[in-house]
Scaffold this active site. Structure first.
Site, PDB file in Angstrom:
ATOM      1  N   TYR A 130       0.729  -1.264   0.003  1.00 55.14           N
ATOM      2  CA  TYR A 130       0.033   0.111   0.027  1.00 55.14           C
ATOM      3  C   TYR A 130       0.883   1.263   0.219  1.00 55.14           C
ATOM      4  O   TYR A 130       1.939   1.420   0.812  1.00 55.14           O
ATOM      5  CB  TYR A 130      -0.809   0.022   1.245  1.00 55.14           C
ATOM      6  CG  TYR A 130      -1.706   1.325   1.581  1.00 55.14           C
ATOM      7  CD1 TYR A 130      -2.427   1.855   0.445  1.00 55.14           C
ATOM      8  CD2 TYR A 130      -1.655   1.948   2.637  1.00 55.14           C
ATOM      9  CE1 TYR A 130      -3.457   3.016   0.691  1.00 55.14           C
ATOM     10  CE2 TYR A 130      -2.361   3.242   2.849  1.00 55.14           C
ATOM     11  CZ  TYR A 130      -3.161   3.660   1.799  1.00 55.14           C
ATOM     12  OH  TYR A 130      -3.991   4.756   2.083  1.00 55.14           O
ATOM     13  N   CYS A 131       0.573   2.182  -1.011  1.00 51.20           N
ATOM     14  CA  CYS A 131       1.348   3.274  -0.989  1.00 51.20           C
ATOM     15  C   CYS A 131       2.800   3.276  -1.069  1.00 51.20           C
ATOM     16  O   CYS A 131       3.218   2.508  -1.926  1.00 51.20           O
ATOM     17  CB  CYS A 131       0.845   4.448   0.137  1.00 51.20           C
ATOM     18  SG  CYS A 131       1.508   6.053   0.168  1.00 51.20           S
ATOM     19  N   LEU A 132       3.605   3.723  -0.058  1.00 54.61           N
ATOM     20  CA  LEU A 132       4.959   3.856  -0.309  1.00 54.61           C
ATOM     21  C   LEU A 132       5.467   2.195  -0.283  1.00 54.61           C
ATOM     22  O   LEU A 132       6.434   1.741  -0.774  1.00 54.61           O
ATOM     23  CB  LEU A 132       5.761   4.560   0.787  1.00 54.61           C
ATOM     24  CG  LEU A 132       5.536   5.996   0.771  1.00 54.61           C
ATOM     25  CD1 LEU A 132       6.495   6.361   2.063  1.00 54.61           C
ATOM     26  CD2 LEU A 132       6.511   6.476  -0.568  1.00 54.61           C
ATOM     27  N   MET A 137      -1.612  -1.276  -3.987  1.00 52.05           N
ATOM     28  CA  MET A 137      -2.829  -0.278  -3.862  1.00 52.05           C
ATOM     29  C   MET A 137      -2.315   0.932  -3.537  1.00 52.05           C
ATOM     30  O   MET A 137      -1.533   1.289  -2.610  1.00 52.05           O
ATOM     31  CB  MET A 137      -3.402  -0.781  -2.450  1.00 52.05           C
ATOM     32  CG  MET A 137      -3.865  -2.345  -2.489  1.00 52.05           C
ATOM     33  SD  MET A 137      -4.619  -3.067  -0.776  1.00 52.05           S
ATOM     34  CE  MET A 137      -3.094  -3.564  -0.058  1.00 52.05           C
TER      35      MET A 137
END
Length: 593
Positions: free
Chosen positions: A324-326, A352
């Site tokens: 997710y993200c980073l 994501m």
């Protein structure tokens, strides 16, 4: 042991002998830059001055543009005067300009009454004029144009009629109804928030969401710990599980439990109910001692260490990776390096709201250029890390109407403290980022786009997303200010594997936390390769299937299609393999402040 990071922006090699004063000069320069950063909240004065100068000089040398702006100003003044005259006779006169769809400040019927209707129209017309004045000027660099236009919007929003008692009829009505008590209550809230900020206490209302009890409460054990992560293995809730466990790599800018919020909207709980063994990385909240942790440390001590532990504990030869993200960006780098080295432990890759290509980072790119990074790096250098509230402040500015001015109006003037939910409580629980890692991430990925352009190195060798052969499930969100979906979508251009792409309603956080049964949710989904090859994002939107509900259901079906037949669940930890359970979830790293 981690070696000290080279000076950001340097090649790590010296092209000329060091002079006796080099060390002193560098320290003085860094200290001066860090002091400036403290005074400007991490913003570079040079960047702001250069942007304003670029805009002003080119506007000054564009008589045609000046003529257009003068004509626009006159035309808008005439439109306002005409509207005022008509509205004086007929309050139901149609407005000459409507707010943007996302601008909800002037929705109440009170704003249609004189003189507030005129003030609203004057503000919106002025907003239009400044948009024209700060864009479309020949010779101005795109980055400087974006900065000046953004700054103009921020200044205008400060002086919006909603922000002042004399020009806000809704606020005036509230004051009259409460006999002024709302202002007294708002003042109390202001002093309470200031006390909490100065004493380091969490935001008001977050006490109702205790970590490990109300949020991050899924049953499990910490089965591995190093200096950077705790690995949580969650207990099964089904009699059998798929043989491929799921490793979730969250972003380290915030705590992991956005993916394990309350029971009803926990992605972890949902995956467990689908018959998966779930592992979650919980990141250590770094301090000054961790200043030299870099991206490679996060890769080795994060997903790679977690994969080693999962393989030993479960005996699984294939593992689903989800980031997710980073965390998704890091997992992509790890997956590319694994593919290059012939490591085939990944069964699939789920990303994501995670960018792998950064040429179009959205408005967050306003804060990233060489001058800005120079100031930010020196501010981090002075203490070894970046405070979470500084990064959070940048995100708030991007949505200042919703996150700053509307909050101040409702809380401190209307005297209404909004109820806090689990997502808001999580958002107030930030983490720091170490100097070396964050500098490398911003410079190599965000500024120079090294991963997409074939320059990002792992263990001295370039890694590319093209090496990834496992199927990819990528999720973008429609209103994402952190990882704009058009940027996330570019995973199609970087890989040669099958990509299933989802565009879901919501923003960076709420779009991902989109559990089944959540009302008013929809998403689009399609799998690449498309019969007509690569599509532009807008074309993809037109052709992708539109569905109501939660994208989790399609993801679950996709995971099932890439998994084996269910078997007996593995144990929680495996002492014989050197991974005994260390403590109950959520562990201790998530509690670090």
């Amino acid at each position: 042991m981690t070696s000290p990071a080279p000076t950001p922006g340097s090649t790590g090699a010296s092209s000329s002998p060091r002079e006796p004063l080099d060390g002193i000069a560098q320290t003085l320069d860094r200290s001066a830059s860090a002091a400036i950063a403290q005074a400007t909240s991490g913003l570079s004065p040079a960047t702001m001055i250069l942007a304003a100068t670029d805009w002003a000089l080119h506007l000054a040398s564009a008589p045609g543009k000046q003529m257009q702006l003068a004509a626009k100003a006159g035309g808008k003044a005439l439109r306002l005067m005409g509207y005022t005259a008509r509205a004086t006779r007929d309050p139901e006169t149609p407005r000459v300009v409507e707010p943007l769809p996302q601008d909800r400040r002037f929705q109440g019927p009170e704003w249609h009454q004189a003189p507030y209707n005129v003030w609203t129209q004057a503000f919106l017309l002025n907003q239009q004029w400044w948009e024209a004045a700060t864009t479309g000027i020949g010779g101005v660099s795109k980055h400087h144009e974006d900065m000046v236009s953004f700054a103009a919007r921020q200044i205008l929003d400060i002086f919006a009629p909603t922000n002042f008692i004399a020009t806000n009829p809704v606020l005036q009505k509230r004051i009259a109804e409460t006999g002024g008590k709302c202002l007294a209550d708002g003042l109390d809230y202001f002093f309470e928030d200031m006390r909490r900020y100065l004493t380091g206490r969490p935001a008001a209302g977050t006490e109702a969401f205790e970590v490990g009890k109300d949020v991050a409460a899924a049953e499990g054990k910490v089965v591995y710990r190093n200096r950077l992560i705790e690995l949580i293995q969650y207990a099964p809730t089904t009699e059998t599980v798929r043989p491929e466990p799921v490793l979730i790599v969250p972003a380290w800018i915030m705590k992991y439990y956005i993916l394990d919020l309350s029971t009803h909207n926990s992605l972890v709980e949902w995956l467990r109910a689908q018959g998966y063994t779930v592992f979650m990385i919980s990141w250590h909240n770094p301090d000054g001692h961790d200043r030299d942790l870099d991206m490679d440390d996060y890769r080795r001590l994060g997903p790679l260490a977690a994969l080693d532990a999962i393989s030993a504990i479960t005996g699984a030869t294939k593992i689903h990776g989800a980031g997710y993200c980073l965390g998704g960006t890091l997992l992509s780098i790890a997956a590319a390096a694994m593919a290059r080295e012939g490591d085939e432990r990944l069964a699939s890759l789920t990303l994501m709201a995670a960018q792998t290509e950064f040429s179009e980072p959205g408005e967050l790119g306003l804060f990233i250029d060489e001058s800005q990074l120079h100031v930010l790096e020196n501010m981090m250098w002075s203490r070894g890390y970046l405070e979470s509230d500084q990064m959070g402040g940048a995100f708030q500015i991007l949505r200042s109407n919703d996150l700053i001015w509307s909050h101040m109006l409702q809380t401190y003037l209307m005297g209404e403290r909004a109820d806090i939910n689990d997502l808001m409580a999580w958002n107030a629980d930030g983490t720091r980022m170490p100097y070396a890692m964050h500098s490398e991430y911003l410079r190599k990925l965000f500024l120079h786009d090294d991963l997409a352009e074939g320059r990002f190195r792992v263990d001295g060798h370039v890694v590319t997303m093209e090496d990834i052969a496992v199927p990819v499930f990528a999720v973008g969100t429609e209103r994402d200010h952190v990882a704009p979906w058009r940027s996330v979508y570019k995973i199609h251009l970087l890989t040669n594997t099958a990509v299933t792409f989802v565009l879901t309603s919501g923003g960076h956080n709420a779009g991902i936390v989109s559990e089944p049964g959540h009302p008013h949710r929809h998403y689009r989904i399609a799998t690449h390769p498309h019969p007509n090859g690569n599509l532009a994002p807008e074309e993809w939107c037109e052709r992708a299937a539109l569905k109501d509900g939660s994208w989790w259901l399609d993801w679950g079906a996709w995971l099932d299609a890439n998994s084996g037949e269910p078997t007996a669940p593995p144990p929680l930890g495996n002492a014989d393999k050197g991974y005994p359970p260390l403590c109950n979830a959520p562990g201790r790293y998530v509690l670090e402040k």
